[in-house]
Enzyme design. Sequence first.
Site, PDB file in Angstrom:
ATOM      1  N   CYS A   1      46.194  33.470  42.534  1.00 45.75           N
ATOM      2  CA  CYS A   1      47.265  34.611  42.595  1.00 45.75           C
ATOM      3  C   CYS A   1      48.668  34.360  42.870  1.00 45.75           C
ATOM      4  O   CYS A   1      49.757  34.860  41.657  1.00 45.75           O
ATOM      5  CB  CYS A   1      47.160  35.783  43.838  1.00 45.75           C
ATOM      6  SG  CYS A   1      46.539  34.962  45.184  1.00 45.75           S
TER       7      CYS A   1
ATOM      8  N   GLU B   1      44.841  43.263  47.561  1.00 44.16           N
ATOM      9  CA  GLU B   1      45.979  41.787  47.574  1.00 44.16           C
ATOM     10  C   GLU B   1      45.344  41.726  46.122  1.00 44.16           C
ATOM     11  O   GLU B   1      44.822  41.429  45.229  1.00 44.16           O
ATOM     12  CB  GLU B   1      45.295  41.204  47.599  1.00 44.16           C
ATOM     13  CG  GLU B   1      45.297  40.470  50.172  1.00 44.16           C
ATOM     14  CD  GLU B   1      46.289  40.311  50.641  1.00 44.16           C
ATOM     15  OE1 GLU B   1      47.293  40.164  49.878  1.00 44.16           O
ATOM     16  OE2 GLU B   1      46.960  41.271  51.564  1.00 44.16           O
TER      17      GLU B   1
HETATM   18  P1  NAD Z   1      39.137  41.813  38.436  1.00 36.39           P
HETATM   19  O1  NAD Z   1      40.184  43.072  39.513  1.00 36.39           O
HETATM   20  O2  NAD Z   1      38.245  41.723  37.304  1.00 36.39           O
HETATM   21  O3  NAD Z   1      37.505  42.065  40.134  1.00 36.39           O
HETATM   22  C1  NAD Z   1      36.800  41.311  39.943  1.00 36.39           C
HETATM   23  C2  NAD Z   1      36.790  42.784  40.672  1.00 36.39           C
HETATM   24  O4  NAD Z   1      36.057  43.745  41.257  1.00 36.39           O
HETATM   25  C3  NAD Z   1      34.389  42.268  40.976  1.00 36.39           C
HETATM   26  O5  NAD Z   1      33.943  42.211  42.301  1.00 36.39           O
HETATM   27  C4  NAD Z   1      34.464  43.625  40.066  1.00 36.39           C
HETATM   28  O6  NAD Z   1      33.379  44.388  40.839  1.00 36.39           O
HETATM   29  C5  NAD Z   1      35.861  44.936  41.211  1.00 36.39           C
HETATM   30  N1  NAD Z   1      36.021  45.609  40.254  1.00 36.39           N
HETATM   31  C6  NAD Z   1      35.702  46.173  39.354  1.00 36.39           C
HETATM   32  N2  NAD Z   1      35.200  47.375  39.100  1.00 36.39           N
HETATM   33  C7  NAD Z   1      35.538  48.295  40.231  1.00 36.39           C
HETATM   34  C8  NAD Z   1      36.288  49.749  40.826  1.00 36.39           C
HETATM   35  N3  NAD Z   1      35.837  51.014  39.585  1.00 36.39           N
HETATM   36  N4  NAD Z   1      36.016  50.254  41.495  1.00 36.39           N
HETATM   37  C9  NAD Z   1      35.392  49.171  42.617  1.00 36.39           C
HETATM   38  N5  NAD Z   1      35.865  47.944  42.102  1.00 36.39           N
HETATM   39  C10 NAD Z   1      35.626  47.123  41.393  1.00 36.39           C
HETATM   40  O7  NAD Z   1      39.653  40.637  38.976  1.00 36.39           O
HETATM   41  P2  NAD Z   1      39.572  38.877  39.140  1.00 36.39           P
HETATM   42  O8  NAD Z   1      39.584  38.661  37.321  1.00 36.39           O
HETATM   43  O9  NAD Z   1      37.584  39.243  39.447  1.00 36.39           O
HETATM   44  O10 NAD Z   1      40.256  38.295  40.008  1.00 36.39           O
HETATM   45  C11 NAD Z   1      41.365  37.821  39.407  1.00 36.39           C
HETATM   46  C12 NAD Z   1      42.777  38.841  39.960  1.00 36.39           C
HETATM   47  O11 NAD Z   1      42.665  38.841  41.415  1.00 36.39           O
HETATM   48  C13 NAD Z   1      43.913  37.989  39.885  1.00 36.39           C
HETATM   49  O12 NAD Z   1      44.831  39.221  39.023  1.00 36.39           O
HETATM   50  C14 NAD Z   1      44.940  37.347  40.267  1.00 36.39           C
HETATM   51  O13 NAD Z   1      46.303  37.315  40.456  1.00 36.39           O
HETATM   52  C15 NAD Z   1      43.898  38.297  41.927  1.00 36.39           C
HETATM   53  N6  NAD Z   1      44.210  37.900  43.723  1.00 36.39           N
HETATM   54  C16 NAD Z   1      44.638  38.150  44.303  1.00 36.39           C
HETATM   55  C17 NAD Z   1      45.410  37.589  45.068  1.00 36.39           C
HETATM   56  C18 NAD Z   1      46.341  37.918  45.727  1.00 36.39           C
HETATM   57  O14 NAD Z   1      45.903  37.269  47.212  1.00 36.39           O
HETATM   58  N7  NAD Z   1      46.679  38.502  46.036  1.00 36.39           N
HETATM   59  C19 NAD Z   1      44.146  36.161  45.446  1.00 36.39           C
HETATM   60  C20 NAD Z   1      43.667  35.531  44.824  1.00 36.39           C
HETATM   61  C21 NAD Z   1      43.430  36.898  43.462  1.00 36.39           C
END
Ligand code: NAD
Length: 480
Positions: free
Chosen positions: A280, A246
């Site tokens: 999001c 997601e």
């Molecule tokens: P992000 O991509 O920075 O994710 C952070 C998470 O990813 C952390 O838990 C981290 O430990 C993990 N991570 C980082 N590198 C990794 C790797 N190589 N392997 C596995 N895990 C790894 O996102 P964020 O800033 O925390 O969240 C914001 C984003 O989330 C926005 O893009 C938003 O649109 C999206 N979002 C989407 C939905 C949806 O339903 N589509 C809902 C909420 C948020």
Amino acid sequence: MQSRHFIDGQWTDAGRWTDSFDPASCELIGRFADGGEAEAQAAVSAAARAFANPKWSQNPRLRQQLLLDWAAGLKARQEELAQLLTRENGKALAQSRGEIAGAISEIVYYAGLARHNPGHVLEVAPGEFSTMLREPAGVAGLIIPWNAPAVLLVRALAPALAAGCTAVIKPAPQTALFNAAMLEPLFALPSLPAGAVNLFAETGHVGAAYLVASPLVDVLSFTGSTATGQRIMQDAAATMKKLSLELGGKSCCLVFEDTDVEAIAPKLAAAATIISGQQCTAARRVLVQASRFAEMKRALSASLSEIRLGHGLEATTQMGPLIDWQSRDKVERRIAEALDCCDEVLLAGGRPDGALRQGAFLAPALIAHRDSGAFFCQEEIFGPLLVLEAFDDEAEAVTRANHSEFGLSASVWTNEGARAWRVARALRNGTVWLNDHNKLFAEAETGGYRKSGLGRLHGVDALLDFSELKHIYQSVGTLG
Ligand code: NAD
């Protein structure tokens, strides 16, 4: 406050702690145990052992009762949890209360589905039966973000448990205390088998990366940015595990000339500033039919400038801070670049003065621009920036809206019912709201087209993300 990992039925820590701060006031809230690969490994092993026991994976009534008991435990602490969510995440208390209530309702919804996950049976030839049985996928690794850590935890964990998986949860460090508090009533249930649900927190990514790479993890559910989702897809390829992704979005609101612009402007402003623009599905681009463009510029500028910033616990607050200072700085930089090169700046936003200056606050910014190829019309900027664009007709509105690598959600604003449906069908998005925005429900599947992700969470179809379909064949012959 203090939270620890929960692995194989035990609260545990290895003596490494990280502080958690209130992003509105800089106040220290508490500390959480900060783990990594060792915790991930122990949690995955425990979940694999727990999954091997059919008394869990083939016992829907036990899993239903656990979900119902967890929901009851959360209900008893609803207000305390809402306050903690506001303190750790920053969002306005009314939004936190709504989120906790929604999360509890969603657990109850999946408790019901735990006992109704049917397959189907076909008689493929006389006396030859093919049974298609839904089976749990196995161990589910769940990487949960910070922006809606109650609902986004539940919309992955509840269907995983309803389907019969065991789980390892890795919350975002920004909301680690809150996620541990949400899970506490579940972990306290004596009927929860050791290892069926595990939790570890970390500030780095090695534990999360272990979940992605481990052959013992059968399904990985990630909610976060598209860039991290792509990295996860690459790293998961070696094990070919199931992926539920997601990811990011860039939601458009298409406003046609027959609408009441004054009436909808406050709704669009609220849709853009929900969780300070850190949702999001938040409104990012408002596409307005040219004859109403000037009016929308005025109405939206007024609505956005009336939004009251403040600490989420204050009753008058409509918009809290961003999640932390690092995010605030990143979003602020990107907005400044957008203001520099856009056609027109309507509201510059920026850091508020006075008492709020020490928190991670940013006031909403509004710009107008013609070229939908501009970086700020294409890139997901996770904060309170809204772009206004004009269009001449339906076809142009749809072309502009579909000019995006994302496909998460959009909204159509018109009083003409047939047009609303026509446009909704032409939009390449997983969700389209008609005369509304950001309406999300436990019952309604959510997910993305294109780079907004894979699979669907919420609704009955979320069970598919955590299930395999097994074909069992038997020839039994026919009488006579
Ligand atoms: P992000 O991509 O920075 O994710 C952070 C998470 O990813 C952390 O838990 C981290 O430990 C993990 N991570 C980082 N590198 C990794 C790797 N190589 N392997 C596995 N895990 C790894 O996102 P964020 O800033 O925390 O969240 C914001 C984003 O989330 C926005 O893009 C938003 O649109 C999206 N979002 C989407 C939905 C949806 O339903 N589509 C809902 C909420 C948020």
